[in-house]
Design an enzyme around this catalytic site. Structure first.
Site, mmCIF file in Angstrom:
data_model
loop_
_atom_site.group_PDB
_atom_site.id
_atom_site.type_symbol
_atom_site.label_atom_id
_atom_site.label_comp_id
_atom_site.label_asym_id
_atom_site.label_seq_id
_atom_site.Cartn_x
_atom_site.Cartn_y
_atom_site.Cartn_z
ATOM 1 N N LYS A 19 15.545 7.869 26.442
ATOM 2 C CA LYS A 19 15.837 9.321 26.402
ATOM 3 C C LYS A 19 17.340 9.574 26.296
ATOM 4 C CE LYS A 19 13.748 10.176 30.351
ATOM 5 N NZ LYS A 19 13.294 8.815 30.690
ATOM 6 N N ARG A 93 9.636 17.306 34.946
ATOM 7 C CA ARG A 93 9.019 16.006 35.204
ATOM 8 C C ARG A 93 7.744 16.139 36.030
ATOM 9 N NH1 ARG A 93 13.360 12.268 34.966
ATOM 10 N NH2 ARG A 93 12.883 10.206 35.748
ATOM 11 N N ARG A 127 20.805 -2.881 31.704
ATOM 12 C CA ARG A 127 21.492 -1.620 31.394
ATOM 13 C C ARG A 127 22.772 -1.488 32.221
ATOM 14 N NH1 ARG A 127 18.658 4.107 31.890
ATOM 15 N NH2 ARG A 127 18.006 3.329 33.926
ATOM 16 N N ARG A 160 22.797 0.874 37.793
ATOM 17 C CA ARG A 160 22.227 1.907 38.658
ATOM 18 C C ARG A 160 21.479 1.282 39.831
ATOM 19 N NH1 ARG A 160 19.433 6.230 34.641
ATOM 20 N NH2 ARG A 160 17.842 6.105 36.264
ATOM 21 N N ARG A 171 9.177 3.771 39.824
ATOM 22 C CA ARG A 171 9.506 4.891 38.917
ATOM 23 C C ARG A 171 8.444 5.020 37.820
ATOM 24 N NH1 ARG A 171 15.210 2.950 37.257
ATOM 25 N NH2 ARG A 171 15.085 4.578 35.667
HETATM 26 P P1 G5P Z 1 16.614 9.677 35.220
HETATM 27 O O1 G5P Z 1 18.059 9.420 35.221
HETATM 28 O O2 G5P Z 1 16.069 10.794 34.430
HETATM 29 P P2 G5P Z 1 14.632 7.958 34.033
HETATM 30 O O3 G5P Z 1 14.011 6.991 34.945
HETATM 31 O O4 G5P Z 1 13.765 9.032 33.513
HETATM 32 O O5 G5P Z 1 15.948 8.321 34.807
HETATM 33 P P3 G5P Z 1 16.351 6.462 32.489
HETATM 34 O O6 G5P Z 1 16.222 5.266 33.387
HETATM 35 O O7 G5P Z 1 17.626 7.233 32.506
HETATM 36 O O8 G5P Z 1 15.148 7.385 32.688
HETATM 37 P P4 G5P Z 1 16.207 6.603 29.608
HETATM 38 O O9 G5P Z 1 17.275 7.633 29.624
HETATM 39 O O10 G5P Z 1 14.870 6.979 29.096
HETATM 40 O O11 G5P Z 1 16.052 5.899 31.007
HETATM 41 O O12 G5P Z 1 16.675 5.341 28.754
HETATM 42 P P5 G5P Z 1 18.139 4.878 28.248
HETATM 43 O O13 G5P Z 1 19.110 4.861 29.371
HETATM 44 O O14 G5P Z 1 18.507 5.610 27.007
HETATM 45 O O15 G5P Z 1 17.781 3.391 27.818
HETATM 46 C C1 G5P Z 1 17.471 2.421 28.802
HETATM 47 C C2 G5P Z 1 18.200 1.110 28.467
HETATM 48 O O16 G5P Z 1 17.615 0.560 27.295
HETATM 49 C C3 G5P Z 1 19.707 1.271 28.153
HETATM 50 O O17 G5P Z 1 20.386 0.141 28.615
HETATM 51 C C4 G5P Z 1 19.735 1.329 26.620
HETATM 52 O O18 G5P Z 1 20.984 0.881 26.103
HETATM 53 C C5 G5P Z 1 18.605 0.359 26.293
HETATM 54 N N1 G5P Z 1 17.921 0.576 25.018
HETATM 55 C C6 G5P Z 1 17.643 1.742 24.386
HETATM 56 N N2 G5P Z 1 16.980 1.511 23.257
HETATM 57 C C7 G5P Z 1 16.820 0.158 23.154
HETATM 58 C C8 G5P Z 1 16.202 -0.721 22.203
HETATM 59 O O19 G5P Z 1 15.664 -0.316 21.180
HETATM 60 N N3 G5P Z 1 16.228 -2.045 22.492
HETATM 61 C C9 G5P Z 1 16.830 -2.557 23.623
HETATM 62 N N4 G5P Z 1 16.814 -3.883 23.821
HETATM 63 N N5 G5P Z 1 17.420 -1.766 24.541
HETATM 64 C C10 G5P Z 1 17.415 -0.432 24.308
HETATM 65 O O20 G5P Z 1 16.067 9.856 36.708
HETATM 66 C C11 G5P Z 1 16.471 8.993 37.740
HETATM 67 C C12 G5P Z 1 15.896 9.479 39.061
HETATM 68 O O21 G5P Z 1 16.397 10.782 39.366
HETATM 69 C C13 G5P Z 1 15.390 11.598 39.964
HETATM 70 C C14 G5P Z 1 14.207 10.669 40.216
HETATM 71 O O22 G5P Z 1 14.377 10.097 41.472
HETATM 72 C C15 G5P Z 1 14.367 9.632 39.090
HETATM 73 O O23 G5P Z 1 13.721 8.415 39.388
HETATM 74 N N6 G5P Z 1 15.052 12.696 39.034
HETATM 75 C C16 G5P Z 1 14.180 13.675 39.287
HETATM 76 N N7 G5P Z 1 13.399 13.936 40.362
HETATM 77 C C17 G5P Z 1 12.610 15.032 40.288
HETATM 78 N N8 G5P Z 1 12.530 15.835 39.211
HETATM 79 C C18 G5P Z 1 13.302 15.615 38.116
HETATM 80 N N9 G5P Z 1 13.220 16.425 37.027
HETATM 81 C C19 G5P Z 1 14.171 14.495 38.126
HETATM 82 N N10 G5P Z 1 15.049 13.990 37.228
HETATM 83 C C20 G5P Z 1 15.579 12.894 37.792
HETATM 84 MG MG MG Z 2 18.486 8.491 31.160
#
Ligand code: G5P
Ligand code: MG
Length: 223
Positions: A19, A93, A127, A160, A171
């Protein structure tokens, strides 16, 4: 492409589905303001605000923060950019959060990244994040130019606290039970667009083409 009117989008997908990565590309290509709920929470934790300190332990355990707290935080940011097009990442979410958003703003489109869980687990262990901006790197996929340093500011990158294997599992579970129903919510409204795959670079051209088409139609209506 420039957006003439106000365009409001949401990006969804399991933790680690890309995302943040795809949002960065969308805001660069289409000028949407990227608002990430996780980045807002982490900047509170980093700044040691009262709220950040209160929420840190549940975030580190992989639990969602309460709906009313999260909704209030997001609304403050959205009110500050009332006249801009935006892309919400990580919010809503839960169904109550989606209802809350629906009462204040209508969403034109919801981009859903459908990436298998086993792909995600590998990615999150490698990451690295620049906390102040939310920019993300991956040792294999998009490594920083200088190891351990942000490309833009040169500041230190961190891992993180919620990217440990146990917390990632929790998660993903929270995503299945609390967030998947939100997909149905938007599907029934006819605004959900799903993109499936295991590689961001293969998914991205489809997202980009879809948004081009969507914004072209919106711009035509405004002419
Ligand atoms: P977050 O911060 O919203 P998540 O868990 O939804 O966290 P996250 O972990 O931030 O999502 P993302 O943004 O979907 O993941 O993914 P990203 O960071 O872009 O990519 C992940 C990794 O993969 C990176 O290292 C990237 O470089 C790599 N990557 C990407 N594409 C590729 C690929 O094609 N190949 C490879 N090899 N790598 C790749 O939420 C965190 C916490 O905050 C709270 C909750 O506690 C949650 O757990 N929270 C909420 N609580 C309640 N309500 C809400 N609305 C909340 N929002 C957050
Ligand atoms: Mg993210």
């Amino acid at each position: 492409m420039v957006v003439r009117g106000i365009f409001r989008a949401v990006i969804m997908g399991p933790p680690g589905s890309g995302k943040g990565t795809v949002s960065g590309r969308i805001s660069k290509s289409f000028g949407l303001k990227h608002i990430s709920s996780g980045d807002i929470l982490r900047s509170n934790i980093n700044a040691k605000t009262e709220l950040g300190l209160l929420l840190k332990s549940s975030i580190d355990r992989g639990q969602l923060v309460p709906d009313d707290v999260m909704s209030r935080l997001i609304l403050t940011d959205l009110r500050a950019i009332e006249r801009r097009s935006w892309l919400l990442d990580g919010f809503p979410r839960t169904v109550p959060q989606a209802d809350f958003l629906d009462e204040v703003y209508s969403v034109h489109t919801v981009i859903n990244l459908n990436v298998p869980f086993h792909t995600i687990k590998e990615r999150l262990s490698s990451r690295w994040t620049h906390l102040p901006s939310g920019r993300v790197y991956n040792v294999d996929f998009n490594p920083p130019k200088v190891p351990g340093r942000d490309d833009v500011t040169g500041e230190l990158l961190v891992q993180r606290d919620d990217d440990t294997p146990d917390t990632v599992t929790r998660r993903l579970k929270a995503y299945q039970t609390q967030t998947e129903p939100v997909l149905e919510y938007y599907r029934s409204k006819g605004v959900l667009e799903t993109f499936s795959g295991t590689e961001t670079n293969k998914i991205w051209p489809h997202v980009e083409a879809f948004l081009h088409k969507k914004l072209f139609v919106l711009n035509q209506k405004l002419l």
